[in-house]
Design a protein around this motif. Sequence first.
Motif, short mmCIF file in Angstrom:
data_model
loop_
_atom_site.label_atom_id
_atom_site.label_comp_id
_atom_site.label_asym_id
_atom_site.label_seq_id
_atom_site.Cartn_x
_atom_site.Cartn_y
_atom_site.Cartn_z
N ALA A 156 0.79 -1.23 0.00
CA ALA A 156 0.00 0.00 0.00
C ALA A 156 0.82 1.28 0.00
N CYS A 157 2.02 1.24 0.55
CA CYS A 157 2.88 2.44 0.66
C CYS A 157 4.26 2.01 0.22
N ALA A 158 4.50 2.02 -1.08
CA ALA A 158 5.56 1.15 -1.60
C ALA A 158 6.94 1.76 -1.83
N GLY A 168 10.51 0.82 -2.64
CA GLY A 168 10.20 -0.48 -3.25
C GLY A 168 10.96 -1.67 -2.68
N ASN A 169 11.66 -1.46 -1.56
CA ASN A 169 12.40 -2.59 -0.98
C ASN A 169 11.47 -3.75 -0.63
N LYS A 170 10.32 -3.41 -0.05
CA LYS A 170 9.42 -4.49 0.37
C LYS A 170 8.64 -5.05 -0.81
N THR A 171 8.41 -4.22 -1.83
CA THR A 171 7.70 -4.71 -3.02
C THR A 171 8.51 -5.83 -3.67
N ALA A 200 1.43 -2.21 -6.32
CA ALA A 200 2.29 -1.37 -5.46
C ALA A 200 1.84 0.09 -5.58
N PHE A 201 1.34 0.65 -4.47
CA PHE A 201 0.82 2.02 -4.49
C PHE A 201 1.85 3.00 -3.92
N GLU A 202 1.95 4.15 -4.55
CA GLU A 202 2.78 5.22 -4.00
C GLU A 202 2.15 6.56 -4.37
N LYS A 203 1.86 7.34 -3.34
CA LYS A 203 1.15 8.61 -3.53
C LYS A 203 2.05 9.72 -4.05
N ASP A 204 3.28 9.74 -3.58
CA ASP A 204 4.21 10.83 -3.92
C ASP A 204 4.82 10.55 -5.30
N SER A 205 4.62 11.49 -6.25
CA SER A 205 5.01 11.19 -7.62
C SER A 205 6.53 11.06 -7.79
N ARG A 206 7.29 11.84 -7.02
CA ARG A 206 8.76 11.70 -7.12
C ARG A 206 9.22 10.34 -6.59
N ARG A 207 8.65 9.96 -5.48
CA ARG A 207 9.03 8.66 -4.91
C ARG A 207 8.52 7.52 -5.79
N ALA A 208 7.41 7.77 -6.48
CA ALA A 208 6.88 6.75 -7.39
C ALA A 208 7.86 6.46 -8.52
N ASP A 238 -2.62 6.69 -5.03
CA ASP A 238 -3.05 6.80 -3.64
C ASP A 238 -3.88 5.58 -3.22
N PHE A 239 -3.36 4.84 -2.28
CA PHE A 239 -4.03 3.63 -1.81
C PHE A 239 -5.41 3.95 -1.22
N LEU A 240 -5.51 5.12 -0.58
CA LEU A 240 -6.78 5.45 0.07
C LEU A 240 -7.87 5.81 -0.94
N GLN A 241 -7.47 6.06 -2.17
CA GLN A 241 -8.47 6.41 -3.19
C GLN A 241 -9.07 5.18 -3.87
N LEU A 279 1.31 -3.09 4.72
CA LEU A 279 1.15 -1.65 4.98
C LEU A 279 2.37 -1.14 5.70
N ASP A 280 3.06 -0.20 5.07
CA ASP A 280 4.28 0.34 5.67
C ASP A 280 4.20 1.87 5.56
N PRO A 281 3.21 2.47 6.23
CA PRO A 281 2.93 3.89 6.00
C PRO A 281 3.99 4.83 6.57
N GLY A 286 -3.32 8.90 13.42
CA GLY A 286 -4.65 9.01 12.79
C GLY A 286 -4.60 8.53 11.35
N PHE A 287 -3.56 8.98 10.64
CA PHE A 287 -3.39 8.58 9.24
C PHE A 287 -3.10 7.07 9.13
N GLN A 288 -2.25 6.57 10.03
CA GLN A 288 -1.89 5.14 10.00
C GLN A 288 -3.13 4.27 10.25
N1 SAM Z 1 7.62 0.28 1.98
C1 SAM Z 1 8.67 1.15 1.48
C2 SAM Z 1 9.94 0.34 1.32
O1 SAM Z 1 10.16 -0.61 2.08
O2 SAM Z 1 10.73 0.62 0.42
C3 SAM Z 1 8.83 2.35 2.37
C4 SAM Z 1 7.54 3.12 2.55
S1 SAM Z 1 7.68 4.70 3.35
C5 SAM Z 1 7.88 4.31 5.01
C6 SAM Z 1 6.01 5.25 3.27
C7 SAM Z 1 5.56 5.65 1.87
O3 SAM Z 1 4.14 5.73 1.84
C8 SAM Z 1 6.04 7.01 1.41
O4 SAM Z 1 6.72 6.88 0.19
C9 SAM Z 1 4.75 7.82 1.22
O5 SAM Z 1 4.84 8.76 0.16
C10 SAM Z 1 3.76 6.73 0.92
N2 SAM Z 1 2.34 7.05 1.16
C11 SAM Z 1 1.79 7.79 2.15
N3 SAM Z 1 0.45 7.83 2.04
C12 SAM Z 1 0.12 7.06 0.98
C13 SAM Z 1 -1.11 6.69 0.36
N4 SAM Z 1 -2.29 7.17 0.81
N5 SAM Z 1 -1.07 5.88 -0.72
C14 SAM Z 1 0.10 5.44 -1.20
N6 SAM Z 1 1.31 5.77 -0.67
C15 SAM Z 1 1.32 6.56 0.41
#
Ligand code: SAM
Length: 379
Positions: free
Chosen positions: A106-108, A111-114, A137-145, A168-171, A187-189, A267-269
């Motif tokens: 969900a928060c990828a 990508g180590n865990k993916t 594999a979801f990632e909200k932040d476009s740079r990190r994606a 965005d996983f929440l969407q 889930l690794d938020p 709250g977000f987690q």
């Molecule tokens: N699991 C990753 C790894 O092992 O490489 C590390 C994840 S990092 C702790 C948390 C990530 O969740 C961040 O890149 C953040 O941008 C992303 N994130 C936060 N909210 C999100 C959402 N609603 N949907 C998808 N990604 C989200």
Amino acid sequence: KAAAGEEAAYPRWVRINTLKSSLEEQLETTFRGYSRVSSIQDVVAKEGKHILIDTHVPNLVAITPGCDLSKSKAYTAGQIILQDKASCFPAYLLDPRSEDGDVIDACAAPGNKTTHLAAILHSHEPEFKSEPQTIFAFEKDSRRAMTLEKMVKIAGSNTMTRIALGQDFLQVDPESERFRNVGALLLDPSCSGSGIVGRDSMPELHLPVPPRQGPGRDLKSEATNKRKRRHDEAQDSSETVIRDDDGNETVIKSEKDLTERLDALAGFQQIILLHALRFPSARKVTYSTCSIHSQENEQVVMKALNSDIAKEQGWRILRRNEQVRGMKDWPVRGLVEACNGDKEVAQGCIRSYKDDGHGIMGFFVAAFVRDVAGQGEEE
Ligand code: SAM
């Protein structure tokens, strides 16, 4: 080259990517000149280059700090991943199998865990599979994606397990047809990052782009450098840095600031966790943070267990004696008092602290499972 500062006391953890190589092959090539030792203390303190094969997580080794592998052939070819031991716990604990169907990370990013999930799925793959499995594999932040995409290209393998990228996983709607077969979620938020040792061995935690390693290191921008400087400055003082959900870092100066930030993160987690529990075919969910604060860890788990959705759907914590061998054997467990005195839940939770001699970062992970009546029976 010697490692500097706090990092010198920690080994460098290297996961062998079994989609591209094997432990045996890496011991004979990349780690040929390394002498085998049997304790973390020896890896860290002995003169020369040393290697320890980890006894908890399969295909993981610890090597002498300061050994730079970022230019090695194995690293650039995605055969090895520089990933802290604790960061390998969630995918290993989730233990996705072919019978779990599709998997969500969900928060990828980065990508180590993916890619770890992909390697585990592949290792369990039966000879004949009726349907190919997908990891979403979801990632909200476009740079990190972008970093995630690069990592998946280098270290993933589309011929073995499909990895589909999302935002965005929440969407996303858990009831959607596309996710009908999702049986396991990781889930690794975003979290406070209070378990972090140094930047080198934990690329995923504070910085949107890893500074010296990781496929995305060439994406450094002025904004990233500024965040990095701020992080470094705060690490040198008694202040704490919190990286929020949107990738911004906040310097925390007082107890009150910290409590407010932790509440906001928790709250977000909680929202992410409850969203995951709604996927109709889900049977396994892991929740992890690199935080040592119980507000982000056991307290989030307890609230989720007490939620309506968890009660209605029969979610519970995966007990210690049900966990994969290495996780069952891991000695550091959750805090009983933060689990409202529930020892079974606390034992099901897995923790680590950066100063406890295991040579890893501070971390937390717990798995939720639900048993489905009639599962596996003939209809
Ligand atoms: N699991 C990753 C790894 O092992 O490489 C590390 C994840 S990092 C702790 C948390 C990530 O969740 C961040 O890149 C953040 O941008 C992303 N994130 C936060 N909210 C999100 C959402 N609603 N949907 C998808 N990604 C989200």
